[in-house]
Design an enzyme around this catalytic site. Structure first.
Site: not given
Length: 476
Positions: A363, A382
């Site tokens: 992301h 992440c």
């Protein structure tokens, strides 16, 4: 990073290929079993097996015991299959060494291969073809054997005896220290010369100390030298671990894929078999490490919302009031804290949705400053991508959905754009890279993950110096 042979310092990721093997049908398996029964050992093939195992240092497996030479066919077959398995899939099982490991592994039919090799009288050729065949594996092998020629001489490159080095001091160890700081990316290669401890070197040492939870005073004492120093034994162990990790991987990659090296915090995008892009990423900090996954990207998400996981909600937001939530565009929905789309969203302006049960994905991020850090293990697990919008544009163009992607972005609302073809992603962990001269460089082990592999391969435990960065924000 440590240079095995001091060379230039432009780094290339050590990320070899992988693919999914075809499972043989039952008739093929039956034929293989029949062939195995029919094939017999000869004096020639027995000698080839002994010679291969005796030369196992070529694959950095000299610390692994494959047993004494067997004198009967059954014993030789069992020993050959153990050694062949170590070459083809690794001597260790990563799924047992790590809580999560889902990167695809090779699955060759070793029994059928052995039967064919015995029938042809060429065990050597078969065994030689099982290990990775790429040039990087051979370079690691050459470096390993060079370092193991005198294993009784674990001499560190920089003497740890003597007084601590204060800023502004002169010391004969400083040229070697400057080289190591440059290899570690803390110092520009041309920023220091001579035996004077310059302000540029002091700043580099302070950054390094901060990354390893030391007092950032710029004084080069025993703790700082423990990071800068690496003996030949340390280097050979790291290279053996790197070779083992390569053996875990399937040999032929999808022509288009994304590889993320968690240890180096860097992403490489392969398009049609060639490197199309490489960029920095921010990955999980120690204790919230990004797992080693094989998981594809299947869609792009424009203007994503972020549903805060319970773990982050409890750890980082429990003490925050309504004012904090409002300032960060967060609201309560069905018992969850949800951050609305916008520039403050912790996922930034694009999310790369992946298929895995661990809720791990790539992301964007509003915390752009983290990409300037040397150690970029600073997220909750992440992977944050540098210039993620530019990377999303690239994937959208390659997937033929660029116009659709731009329209999705323009809505300002969470919008999903499915990729026509999923892009395989491998989250790998490799502490050995290559400089632009093609020589191996051993990097520090930010998660402390090398020891468990090295120990399983028969090496004594190393000095796992983990990064102590601390997550910089509440983002995933």
């Amino acid at each position: 990073m440590r240079s095995i042979f001091t060379k230039s310092l432009a780094l290339g990721l050590l990320l070899p290929a992988c693919s999914v093997q075809v499972v043989p049908d039952q008739s093929a398996a039956s034929n293989a079993a029949a062939s195995a029964e029919a094939a017999k050992w000869s004096d020639r093939t027995a000698a080839q097996l002994r010679n291969a195992i005796d030369a196992r240092a070529t694959h950095s497996l000299d610390q692994v015991d494959f047993g004494a030479a067997a004198n009967d066919d059954a014993g030789r077959t069992a020993q050959a299959l153990r050694f062949a398995g170590a070459l083809a899939r690794g001597a260790t099982d990563p799924s047992k060494l790590y809580e999560v490991y889902s990167v695809p592994r090779p699955a060759p039919d070793l029994k059928a291969g052995l039967a064919a090799a015995l029938a042809a009288g060429d065990l050597t050729g078969w065994l030689d073809g099982l290990a990775p065949q790429d040039a990087n594996y051979k370079k690691l092998s050459d470096a390993y054997r060079a370092l193991r020629r005198d294993p009784q001489a674990p001499v560190a490159a920089i003497a740890s005896t003597g007084e601590a080095i204060e800023p502004g001091a002169a010391d004969p160890r400083l040229p070697a220290i400057a080289r190591e700081l440059a290899v570690l990316d803390y110092l520009a290669p041309d920023a220091a010369s001579g035996d004077r401890y310059t302000p540029a070197m002091v700043a580099a040492v302070r950054r390094m100390q901060a990354d390893y939870a030391m007092k950032p005073d710029g004084i080069i004492g025993g703790e700082a030298l423990a990071i800068l120093n690496m003996s030949d034994v340390d280097r050979s162990r790291a290279i053996a671990v790197a070779m083992e990790r390569l053996r875990w991987l399937e040999r032929t990659p999808p022509a288009t894929r994304i590889d993320v090296n968690l240890a180096a915090a860097r992403l490489t995008y392969w398009r049609d078999g060639k490197i199309a892009d490489s960029r920095k990423v921010v990955v999980g900090e120690p204790d919230t490490e990004t797992p080693q996954l094989g998981s594809p990207i299947f869609r792009l998400v424009a203007n994503p919302t972020w549903t805060v996981p319970r773990s982050i909600q409890k750890k980082d937001l429990a003490s925050k009031g309504a004012g904090y939530l409002k300032a960060n565009n967060m609201v309560w929905k069905n018992g969850w804290i949800v951050q609305q789309p916008g520039p403050k969203n912790s996922l930034g302006l694009v999310k790369f949705d992946m298929q895995n049960e661990h809720a791990i994905y790539l992301h964007d991020t509003p915390a752009k400053a983290l990409f300037a850090e040397v150690q970029r293990q600073r997220s909750h697990g992440c992977v944050r991508v540098e210039d993620a919008l530019g990377f999303a544009d690239m994937l959208a163009r390659d997937g033929g959905v660029y116009e659709q992607w731009q329209q999705a972005r323009a809505t300002g609302k969470e919008t999903f754009v499915k990729l026509p073809r999923q892009i395989p992603v491998r989250m790998l962990y490799q502490t050995v890279l290559f400089d632009d001269a093609g020589e191996p460089i051993v990097r520090n082990d930010p998660y402390g993950w090398d020891d468990r592999v090295g120990t399983a391969l028969g090496f004594k435990a190393g000095k796992a110096l983990r990064v102590e960065s601390g997550a910089a924000d509440v983002g995933p």
